[in-house]
Design a protein around this motif. Sequence first.
Motif, PDB file in Angstrom:
ATOM      1  N   ILE A 283       0.869  -1.177   0.000  1.00 58.46           N
ATOM      2  CA  ILE A 283       0.000   0.000   0.000  1.00 58.46           C
ATOM      3  C   ILE A 283       0.904   1.224   0.000  1.00 58.46           C
ATOM      4  CG2 ILE A 283      -1.785   1.276   1.234  1.00 58.46           C
ATOM      5  CD1 ILE A 283      -2.349  -1.409   2.748  1.00 58.46           C
ATOM      6  N   LEU A 284       0.741   2.086  -0.991  1.00 54.20           N
ATOM      7  CA  LEU A 284       1.479   3.343  -1.027  1.00 54.20           C
ATOM      8  C   LEU A 284       0.553   4.460  -0.578  1.00 54.20           C
ATOM      9  CD1 LEU A 284       3.660   5.398  -1.738  1.00 54.20           C
ATOM     10  CD2 LEU A 284       2.962   5.209  -4.149  1.00 54.20           C
ATOM     11  N   VAL A 285       0.931   5.121   0.508  1.00 58.33           N
ATOM     12  CA  VAL A 285       0.155   6.254   1.011  1.00 58.33           C
ATOM     13  C   VAL A 285       0.761   7.534   0.438  1.00 58.33           C
ATOM     14  CG1 VAL A 285      -0.589   7.544   3.031  1.00 58.33           C
ATOM     15  CG2 VAL A 285      -0.492   5.043   3.102  1.00 58.33           C
ATOM     16  N   ALA A 286       0.020   8.185  -0.431  1.00 59.41           N
ATOM     17  CA  ALA A 286       0.435   9.456  -1.022  1.00 59.41           C
ATOM     18  C   ALA A 286      -0.656  10.469  -0.727  1.00 59.41           C
ATOM     19  CB  ALA A 286       0.658   9.300  -2.521  1.00 59.41           C
ATOM     20  N   ALA A 287      -0.843  10.732   0.569  1.00 54.77           N
ATOM     21  CA  ALA A 287      -1.973  11.538   1.029  1.00 54.77           C
ATOM     22  C   ALA A 287      -1.524  12.848   1.654  1.00 54.77           C
ATOM     23  CB  ALA A 287      -2.799  10.735   2.035  1.00 54.77           C
ATOM     24  N   GLY A 288      -0.447  13.419   1.125  1.00 51.94           N
ATOM     25  CA  GLY A 288      -0.001  14.719   1.604  1.00 51.94           C
ATOM     26  C   GLY A 288       1.206  14.644   2.522  1.00 51.94           C
ATOM     27  N   ARG A 289       1.734  15.830   2.856  1.00 49.38           N
ATOM     28  CA  ARG A 289       2.911  15.949   3.698  1.00 49.38           C
ATOM     29  C   ARG A 289       2.674  17.024   4.744  1.00 49.38           C
ATOM     30  NH1 ARG A 289       7.161  13.238   1.696  1.00 49.38           N
ATOM     31  NH2 ARG A 289       8.673  14.458   2.901  1.00 49.38           N
ATOM     32  N   ALA A 290       3.414  16.927   5.841  1.00 46.78           N
ATOM     33  CA  ALA A 290       3.295  17.889   6.931  1.00 46.78           C
ATOM     34  C   ALA A 290       4.653  18.532   7.188  1.00 46.78           C
ATOM     35  CB  ALA A 290       2.800  17.191   8.200  1.00 46.78           C
ATOM     36  N   PRO A 291       4.685  19.851   7.462  1.00 52.05           N
ATOM     37  CA  PRO A 291       5.960  20.509   7.767  1.00 52.05           C
ATOM     38  C   PRO A 291       6.662  19.839   8.944  1.00 52.05           C
ATOM     39  CG  PRO A 291       4.231  22.130   7.422  1.00 52.05           C
ATOM     40  CD  PRO A 291       3.552  20.792   7.485  1.00 52.05           C
ATOM     41  N   ALA A 292       7.972  19.660   8.837  1.00 48.71           N
ATOM     42  CA  ALA A 292       8.760  18.997   9.885  1.00 48.71           C
ATOM     43  C   ALA A 292       9.148  20.005  10.955  1.00 48.71           C
ATOM     44  CB  ALA A 292       9.995  18.343   9.275  1.00 48.71           C
ATOM     45  N   THR A 293       8.190  20.312  11.821  1.00 52.60           N
ATOM     46  CA  THR A 293       8.406  21.319  12.873  1.00 52.60           C
ATOM     47  C   THR A 293       8.240  20.770  14.283  1.00 52.60           C
ATOM     48  OG1 THR A 293       6.069  21.954  12.659  1.00 52.60           O
ATOM     49  CG2 THR A 293       7.683  23.260  11.419  1.00 52.60           C
ATOM     50  N   THR A 294       7.930  19.485  14.427  1.00 52.78           N
ATOM     51  CA  THR A 294       7.510  18.979  15.736  1.00 52.78           C
ATOM     52  C   THR A 294       8.633  18.813  16.745  1.00 52.78           C
ATOM     53  OG1 THR A 294       7.676  16.709  14.914  1.00 52.78           O
ATOM     54  CG2 THR A 294       5.516  17.771  14.775  1.00 52.78           C
ATOM     55  N   ASP A 295       9.898  18.771  16.299  1.00 52.27           N
ATOM     56  CA  ASP A 295      10.973  18.488  17.247  1.00 52.27           C
ATOM     57  C   ASP A 295      12.198  19.350  16.981  1.00 52.27           C
ATOM     58  OD1 ASP A 295      12.274  17.240  19.370  1.00 52.27           O
ATOM     59  OD2 ASP A 295      13.022  15.596  18.132  1.00 52.27           O
ATOM     60  N   ILE A 296      11.968  20.657  16.771  1.00 50.20           N
ATOM     61  CA  ILE A 296      13.098  21.544  16.496  1.00 50.20           C
ATOM     62  C   ILE A 296      13.166  22.714  17.473  1.00 50.20           C
ATOM     63  CG2 ILE A 296      13.292  20.931  14.064  1.00 50.20           C
ATOM     64  CD1 ILE A 296      11.715  23.466  13.386  1.00 50.20           C
ATOM     65  N   GLY A 297      12.455  22.604  18.597  1.00 50.79           N
ATOM     66  CA  GLY A 297      12.591  23.586  19.663  1.00 50.79           C
ATOM     67  C   GLY A 297      11.797  24.863  19.503  1.00 50.79           C
ATOM     68  N   LEU A 298      10.783  24.883  18.657  1.00 49.24           N
ATOM     69  CA  LEU A 298      10.012  26.104  18.462  1.00 49.24           C
ATOM     70  C   LEU A 298       9.276  26.538  19.725  1.00 49.24           C
ATOM     71  CD1 LEU A 298       8.522  25.507  14.885  1.00 49.24           C
ATOM     72  CD2 LEU A 298      10.501  26.894  15.531  1.00 49.24           C
ATOM     73  N   ASP A 299       8.950  25.573  20.580  1.00 50.50           N
ATOM     74  CA  ASP A 299       8.254  25.902  21.823  1.00 50.50           C
ATOM     75  C   ASP A 299       9.092  26.804  22.723  1.00 50.50           C
ATOM     76  OD1 ASP A 299       9.856  23.529  21.864  1.00 50.50           O
ATOM     77  OD2 ASP A 299       9.167  23.157  23.900  1.00 50.50           O
TER      78      ASP A 299
END
Length: 486
Positions: A283-299
């Motif tokens: 199964i190939l999931v090609a349902a979009g992408r999300a910005p890689a921001t979850t673990d780069i210290g933005l908080d």
Amino acid sequence: MAGEDTYDVVVIGGGPVGENVADYAIRGSDRTAVIVEHELMGGECSYWACMPSKALLGPGAALDAARALPGSRDRLTAPGPDPGAVLGWRDAVTGRRGSSGATHDDAGQVRWATGAGIEVIRGHGRIAGEKRVAVGDRVLTAREAVVVATGSTASIPPIPGLREALPWTSRDATNLVEVPQRSLVLGGGVVACEAATWLLDLGVRELVMAVRGERLLPRMEPFAGERVAAALRERGADIRMNTTIESVDRPGAEATGYGRLHGGPATVRLGGDGAGELVVDEILVAAGRAPATTDIGLDVLGLPARGPLGVDDRLTVPGHPWLYAVGDVNGRNALTHMGKYQARVAGDVIAARAEGRALDDPRYAASSDHGAVPQVVFTRPEIASVGVTRADAEKAGLDVRVVDDDIAVAGSYLLDPDRPGHANLVVDAARDVLVGATFVGAQTAELVHSATVAIVGEVPVSRLWHAVASYPTVSEVWLRLLDRLR
């Protein structure tokens, strides 16, 4: 902390976007830059996206072009490209190595960076405060700017059993080492359509596409998706519109590297217009992408640690004049060439600010990624587009004129006499300028830059009449389209 080092520019992310912003920020100066990369220099595009996908698509496209013409058609006996040779070409293009082919060599990318005066640090970079980036127990301090260029990651919808079944994402699909006989592609966008094309080239026996919407490539003009769908169906693809995956069952799934999976076939239940039960190998999931921001210290900065990192047209994060975000991570355009464009703008802005120069030149603002974004989809037929569609232009309230015509000129006939392409232009009648163009057919990728120049330069349609296309080329379609605008 084990150590602290100071640079003028610190870039988190070593893909083509990060490489470009670092280069432009220090080029021709004594400024210093460092790139922090936790995977491979060269990023997604070099190893898991643009480069391997085009390598996989190229041999099939070449054979298709040969089959279109007498003289070469009769010399072809194989039904498709040699899968082993195609995968070998993909490996050569991406620097894959090792017995499983699951690793890559990025030494060339590192050499380029160091040759440009950019230091490379391996590790995961996290923002640790104003102008500070932590990499393990090391802290990097920036005199001028910190740039986030971490890209995006593939999204997997929360469908019962789907994640546990270890489906392919685009990374797995471009790095496949064994060709599955039965495949399900979830999605109808660019990744889904290109992957379906090369999977059929490589000999997939059964290919089903589950598309949530009513057509393929929904962000483009309708005729583009319609022609791609017709071509895929002609080759045996089962495309089911208005269809979703309801659940997946794959007991004992176990990952063993890119393109390989233990656990046997997966049972997939589909809902909607294409409802039914399938048994597939992958199964190939090609349902979009999300910005890689979850673990780069933005908080640490009080910024959301999920979703796009918003920026202004100078690619600066509002409220943090030292912080920039370029490429997929800022959510403006998920295209490598647009990320590199943003990187050039951001690098120039960083350099100008460091030198105390005014920012009143248009080069210091990213304007083209609002309404002049070019894109090529390397399906068969090929699609090239730039700017807005008719629907988008009308939604924006423009006084729209649209012309459509088949690409049936001497140049296109010489490439494929049996399959004319199609094109349209979208014109803002009030200003007499082009705002959108879409081309479908052979060699249309080479048409899109002329349309891009016309849109960015706001060239009046009356002036475009004097841009004469060479004979016999596909570009002659411009004459046909402009003639219809008279």
